[in-house]
Design a protein around this motif. Sequence first.
Motif: not given
Length: 400
Positions: A211-218, A220-225, A254-257
């Motif tokens: 969940f990449c969102e202002r109330i969840a993860f940035t 940069e943190e999402t890319e780590m996952v 970018r991550h081919g989701a």
Amino acid sequence: MFDRVWTGAHLCTMDGPPEDPLGIVEDGAIAAKDGRIAWIGRRRDLPGRAAQATECHGAWILPGLVDCHTHLVFAGDRAAEFEQRLAGASYEAIARAGGGILSTVRATRAAGEDALLREAEPRLVGLMAEGVTTVEIKSGYGLSLEAELAQLRVARRLAAEHPVEVATTLLAAHAVPPEFAGRRAEYARHVAEEILPAAAASGLADAVDAFCERIAFTPEETEMVFEAARAAGLPVKLHADQLSDGGGAALAARHGALSADHLEYANPEGLAAMARAGSVAVLLPGAFHFLREERRPDIGAMRAAGLRMAVATDLNPGSSPALSLLLMLNLACTLFRLTVAEALLGVTRHAAAALGLSDRGRLAPGLRCDLALYRIGRPAELCYWMGGNPCTGRVLAGRG
């Protein structure tokens, strides 16, 4: 000889040319062999015989429906929060006050796996009754190693105990659990280094979401996952741009989701990048409706980019307590202005693509014989009616 044939049906193959995307075949027939479609066409052209024949008496047959975004395994409900929102509280305000996802985390952690299974079964059975043959089930209400794996185990048990295909997705990066309060980045690292590898090693997860969102993860943190998912050989998906334009669509590209989901605030450049990457846009009109949002996904930009659009329930206790995929068809058309063809492709062909499943979602030789039969006069009725269920039969891998 075929194992089974269905005759006297009108077919929506979802495999037609641009001028007929539904690929309609009137007075058609389908033949199955070893769980796959062996032949499809007009009834008068049906070759050979079958061990079992079913006369459909003018029913419409679609590929088995695919609900490609659910949070189906959880404990409890959030009806009290629904009342708070009616009184004026926002989704974000409730979440920041300790409600929202974390309230479901507490209930889910307290429930055993058997209890989670019992609560989830009626939700799944209801979707199946509408013609759903494949459903994605996310974790994300455990937010600890054991609780996340427990959710995924329950999802696997549901597939073992019911005639349905389940795709599991690890969504440990859904929210920050209480024990990591104020340490969001540390928790994201814990997901990447501990929870995700364990889920991959156990074989419980088919994909990874965040969940990449202002109330969840940035981002940069999402890319780590996502990097950890790549190292584990798992595809990724993303809750993106639901409440703000955080560049989630472009990040997913970018991550081919496999997909980016929600996308109410996604910008045209990000949507075009998704199309180029082959990602699918998963539209979730239930959440849009339930949260009384006003910003619609940019469907025009999606069309212009040639971006495939799927439609799903987002079944969850907080933002989309939607128990009906058929109702989502109506909401996708009325709220997001999808055409009937776009909506129906969104719960079949494109929904399967959002899960990386190329063996279903269309009626074509060689694909799984997953079928949904409906007593309707025309396909538009599946998007038109609000309530009711015209599904009269469901076939999974040639059986049913």
